[in-house]
Design an enzyme around this catalytic site. Structure first.
Site, PDB file in Angstrom:
ATOM      1  N   VAL A   9      58.196 -17.928   8.744  1.00  0.00           N
ATOM      2  CA  VAL A   9      58.709 -17.886   7.376  1.00  0.00           C
ATOM      3  C   VAL A   9      59.315 -16.510   7.071  1.00  0.00           C
ATOM      4  O   VAL A   9      60.302 -16.400   6.339  1.00  0.00           O
ATOM      5  CB  VAL A   9      57.597 -18.308   6.381  1.00  0.00           C
ATOM      6  CG1 VAL A   9      56.506 -17.280   6.251  1.00  0.00           C
ATOM      7  CG2 VAL A   9      58.176 -18.654   5.025  1.00  0.00           C
ATOM      8  N   ASP A  10      58.766 -15.476   7.669  1.00  0.00           N
ATOM      9  CA  ASP A  10      59.273 -14.108   7.498  1.00  0.00           C
ATOM     10  C   ASP A  10      60.732 -14.022   7.974  1.00  0.00           C
ATOM     11  O   ASP A  10      61.615 -13.502   7.267  1.00  0.00           O
ATOM     12  CB  ASP A  10      58.374 -13.180   8.332  1.00  0.00           C
ATOM     13  CG  ASP A  10      58.556 -11.708   8.028  1.00  0.00           C
ATOM     14  OD1 ASP A  10      59.242 -11.389   7.038  1.00  0.00           O
ATOM     15  OD2 ASP A  10      57.993 -10.884   8.774  1.00  0.00           O
ATOM     16  N   SER A  22      49.230 -17.072   7.249  1.00  0.00           N
ATOM     17  CA  SER A  22      48.415 -16.909   8.481  1.00  0.00           C
ATOM     18  C   SER A  22      48.255 -18.174   9.331  1.00  0.00           C
ATOM     19  O   SER A  22      47.611 -18.117  10.375  1.00  0.00           O
ATOM     20  CB  SER A  22      46.999 -16.365   8.172  1.00  0.00           C
ATOM     21  OG  SER A  22      47.031 -14.985   7.939  1.00  0.00           O
ATOM     22  N   THR A  23      48.812 -19.311   8.880  1.00  0.00           N
ATOM     23  CA  THR A  23      48.528 -20.562   9.621  1.00  0.00           C
ATOM     24  C   THR A  23      49.524 -20.869  10.726  1.00  0.00           C
ATOM     25  O   THR A  23      49.433 -21.922  11.359  1.00  0.00           O
ATOM     26  CB  THR A  23      48.462 -21.768   8.665  1.00  0.00           C
ATOM     27  OG1 THR A  23      49.763 -21.972   8.100  1.00  0.00           O
ATOM     28  CG2 THR A  23      47.443 -21.568   7.575  1.00  0.00           C
TER      29      THR A  23
HETATM   30  N1  AR6 Z   1      59.252 -22.346   4.500  1.00  0.00           N
HETATM   31  C1  AR6 Z   1      57.944 -22.636   4.276  1.00  0.00           C
HETATM   32  N2  AR6 Z   1      56.975 -22.524   5.211  1.00  0.00           N
HETATM   33  C2  AR6 Z   1      57.367 -22.119   6.446  1.00  0.00           C
HETATM   34  C3  AR6 Z   1      58.709 -21.794   6.757  1.00  0.00           C
HETATM   35  C4  AR6 Z   1      59.673 -21.928   5.727  1.00  0.00           C
HETATM   36  N3  AR6 Z   1      60.976 -21.646   5.918  1.00  0.00           N
HETATM   37  N4  AR6 Z   1      58.758 -21.422   8.074  1.00  0.00           N
HETATM   38  C5  AR6 Z   1      57.507 -21.525   8.559  1.00  0.00           C
HETATM   39  N5  AR6 Z   1      56.665 -21.945   7.584  1.00  0.00           N
HETATM   40  P1  AR6 Z   1      54.140 -18.004  10.046  1.00  0.00           P
HETATM   41  P2  AR6 Z   1      51.771 -16.244   9.848  1.00  0.00           P
HETATM   42  C6  AR6 Z   1      55.191 -22.159   7.639  1.00  0.00           C
HETATM   43  O1  AR6 Z   1      54.036 -18.023  11.521  1.00  0.00           O
HETATM   44  O2  AR6 Z   1      50.925 -17.232  10.567  1.00  0.00           O
HETATM   45  C7  AR6 Z   1      55.909 -13.653  11.603  1.00  0.00           C
HETATM   46  O3  AR6 Z   1      56.516 -13.330  12.803  1.00  0.00           O
HETATM   47  C8  AR6 Z   1      54.564 -22.422   8.977  1.00  0.00           C
HETATM   48  O4  AR6 Z   1      54.652 -23.793   9.300  1.00  0.00           O
HETATM   49  O5  AR6 Z   1      55.478 -17.842   9.445  1.00  0.00           O
HETATM   50  O6  AR6 Z   1      51.226 -15.607   8.591  1.00  0.00           O
HETATM   51  C9  AR6 Z   1      55.531 -12.417  10.775  1.00  0.00           C
HETATM   52  O7  AR6 Z   1      56.455 -11.372  10.948  1.00  0.00           O
HETATM   53  C10 AR6 Z   1      53.124 -21.978   8.737  1.00  0.00           C
HETATM   54  O8  AR6 Z   1      52.361 -23.038   8.183  1.00  0.00           O
HETATM   55  O9  AR6 Z   1      53.216 -16.809   9.404  1.00  0.00           O
HETATM   56  C11 AR6 Z   1      54.191 -12.072  11.322  1.00  0.00           C
HETATM   57  O10 AR6 Z   1      54.289 -11.305  12.505  1.00  0.00           O
HETATM   58  C12 AR6 Z   1      53.246 -20.888   7.687  1.00  0.00           C
HETATM   59  O11 AR6 Z   1      54.590 -20.948   7.196  1.00  0.00           O
HETATM   60  C13 AR6 Z   1      53.564 -13.401  11.645  1.00  0.00           C
HETATM   61  O12 AR6 Z   1      54.650 -14.285  11.885  1.00  0.00           O
HETATM   62  C14 AR6 Z   1      52.963 -19.490   8.175  1.00  0.00           C
HETATM   63  O13 AR6 Z   1      53.451 -19.329   9.509  1.00  0.00           O
HETATM   64  C15 AR6 Z   1      52.772 -13.951  10.488  1.00  0.00           C
HETATM   65  O14 AR6 Z   1      52.126 -15.125  10.885  1.00  0.00           O
END
Ligand code: AR6
Length: 176
Positions: A37-38, A121-122
């Protein structure tokens, strides 16, 4: 009785498309972008977001910082850093709850009435989804009731399965 369930919405889709006052980013402590998402938020907001993030000197796990939304439909982005799941014995639950609390505090301090959260975090950080959902809904429910915050919180789920977990957790809050 808790007023929170009436202030919570569940949405399935891409958080970068939401026209709300603020969206929350699941960032890492550098605040300089990444995957998931980032990455999607930085791509949609444009390079100016990264420039502002560079001036923030990073962010601790469990804490949150706010920037403008630039090319996104949202006014602001709150960047929070969730814990990496390490089995549950390293304070992960408290750190994850802190992400939600600190983000809502910042949203309230900036007069945001509509706040959208991803499932922090998921993804890459591997926090078990059902536990993370209970923390998200429980922390936000308590915050809304305690502070009487006049905000609508949208849980933006990337897939139906996650949305079902949130629906169950919000139903439990209603019955509590
Ligand atoms: N809109 C909504 N939800 C989303 C989107 C989107 N566009 N894309 C992914 N998700 P994650 P984390 C969901 O990995 O676990 C990054 O590299 C996804 O399905 O984005 O907190 C950062 O820079 C999941 O359920 O974040 C950090 O290094 C949720 O968003 C690290 O990942 C979170 O997945 C953070 O990891």
């Amino acid at each position: 009785m808790s007023k929170a369930p009436d202030r919570i919405r569940i949405h399935v889709g891409d958080i970068t498309k939401l026209d709300v006052d603020v969206i929350v980013n699941a960032a890492n402590s550098s605040l300089l972008g990444g995957g998931g998402v980032d990455g999607a938020i930085h791509r949609a907001a444009g390079r100016e977001l990264e420039s502002e993030c560079r001036m923030l000197n990073g962010c601790k796990v469990g804490d949150a910082k706010i920037t403008k939304g630039y090319k996104l439909p949202t006014r602001y982005v709150i960047h929070t850093v969730g814990p990496v799941w390490q089995g549950g014995g390293r304070g992960e639950a408290e750190l994850l709850a802190s992400c939600y609390r600190k983000s809502l505090e910042l949203a309230a301090a900036n007069d945001c009435r509509t706040v959208a959260f991803p499932a922090i975090s998921t993804g890459v950080y591997r926090y078990p989804k059902d536990e993370a959902t209970d923390i998200a809904v429980g922390t936000i429910g308590t915050f809304i009731d305690e502070k009487n915050m006049p905000a609508t919180v949208i849980f933006c789920c990337f897939d139906e399965q996650t949305a079902q977990l949130y629906q169950r957790a919000v139903a439990a809050l209603r019955e509590a």
